[in-house]
Design a protein around this motif. Structure first.
Motif, mmCIF file in Angstrom:
data_model
loop_
_atom_site.group_PDB
_atom_site.id
_atom_site.type_symbol
_atom_site.label_atom_id
_atom_site.label_comp_id
_atom_site.label_asym_id
_atom_site.label_seq_id
_atom_site.Cartn_x
_atom_site.Cartn_y
_atom_site.Cartn_z
ATOM 1 N N LYS A 111 7.812 -9.905 28.981
ATOM 2 C CA LYS A 111 7.119 -8.994 27.845
ATOM 3 C C LYS A 111 6.432 -9.759 26.828
ATOM 4 C CE LYS A 111 9.904 -4.936 28.551
ATOM 5 N NZ LYS A 111 10.768 -3.784 27.672
ATOM 6 N N SER A 112 5.435 -9.522 26.245
ATOM 7 C CA SER A 112 4.976 -10.078 25.147
ATOM 8 C C SER A 112 3.526 -9.241 24.674
ATOM 9 C CB SER A 112 4.615 -11.703 25.123
ATOM 10 O OG SER A 112 4.133 -12.433 24.200
ATOM 11 N N LEU A 113 3.269 -9.708 23.613
ATOM 12 C CA LEU A 113 1.828 -8.816 23.012
ATOM 13 C C LEU A 113 0.763 -10.050 23.041
ATOM 14 C CD1 LEU A 113 0.386 -6.453 22.158
ATOM 15 C CD2 LEU A 113 0.720 -7.102 19.778
ATOM 16 N N HIS A 114 -0.081 -10.075 23.595
ATOM 17 C CA HIS A 114 -0.964 -10.996 23.764
ATOM 18 C C HIS A 114 -2.452 -10.400 22.955
ATOM 19 C CE1 HIS A 114 0.435 -13.431 27.132
ATOM 20 N NE2 HIS A 114 1.453 -13.207 26.364
ATOM 21 N N LEU A 115 -2.950 -11.289 21.728
ATOM 22 C CA LEU A 115 -3.958 -10.990 21.207
ATOM 23 C C LEU A 115 -4.923 -12.214 21.682
ATOM 24 C CD1 LEU A 115 -2.514 -10.101 17.657
ATOM 25 C CD2 LEU A 115 -3.184 -8.472 19.654
#
Length: 234
Positions: A111-115
């Protein structure tokens, strides 16, 4: 590579400013830790071969988005989107792509938010647009991802199926911890504005620690889980 280094510096400066503002001018700082890394030329070539990217500067720049990377660790899941919005809202930062592995985790539990963002780097003779990947995750997500990475490379990127299932279970436990800590955080904020009976009522909603412990023990498998309600529990 120098341009990518400057791009990292630009993003790190933005995050340092946000972190210091929260630290000194606000009551709560959502940024726990920030780190950066630049892929080595060998790593870039290896990934280009693995992904079938032609070995030209133009193709690598156009198709490889994680040469420069920044990782932001925060305490609570709600902080992730707060930091995301603060970064994306800056005028000289362009959001190219967004990959939300929090609402849609990877099969292994990651899980992680990648930009994927682009920042202008002002060189002596030109303005160079540089692509930087920003990963935003909680402490629990980062803990799991760091250990999974070590296991992944220890087994030569071929983890036995039995261990994959256990890694997924561990990711679920980390997520349960995130949910619990978020709830505790919100309850404390509510209690700060309450007194007497109101504070007691707020405490009623807290998730018992026993639930989290039992979830962790279930993830270890029945053969390893002791009886937490037995005489030796504690």
């Amino acid at each position: 590579m120098l341009a990518y280094r400057f791009g990292l510096d630009e993003v790190m400066t933005k995050l340092t400013i946000l972190r210091d503002e929260f630290k000194y001018a606000r009551s709560y700082n959502p940024i726990e830790h920030v780190s950066s890394r630049l892929k080595s030329p060998d790593s870039i070539l290896q990934k280009a071969h693995r992904k079938g990217i032609p070995l030209t500067l133009e193709d690598i720049k156009a198709q490889m988005f994680d040469i420069a990377g920044v990782r932001v660790t925060c305490a609570f899941q709600s902080d992730i989107h707060r930091i995301r919005d603060l970064l994306v809202g800056q005028q000289d930062l362009t959001l190219l792509a967004e990959r939300d592995y929090i609402t849609q985790p990877k099969p292994n539990g990651y899980k992680s938010l990648h930009l994927i963002v682009q920042v202008p780097v002002f060189m002596s003779d030109r303005v160079e647009p540089v692509t930087v990947e920003i990963q935003i995750r909680t402490i629990a997500m980062d803990f799991w991802a760091s250990l999974e990475h070590k296991i992944y490379y220890k087994y030569g990127k071929e983890i036995p199926a039995s261990l994959l299932a256990e890694l997924k279970d561990a990711a679920d436990v980390a997520d349960a911890l995130d949910v619990k800590m978020e709830h505790l955080h919100n309850a404390v904020l509510a209690i700060k504005g309450s007194t007497g009976a109101d504070a007691s009522a707020d405490m009623q909603g807290l998730i018992p620690s026993q639930d989290l412990l039992e979830a962790f023990l279930r993830s270890r498998g029945p053969e390893q889980a002791p009886d937490v309600d037995g005489p030796d529990a504690g």
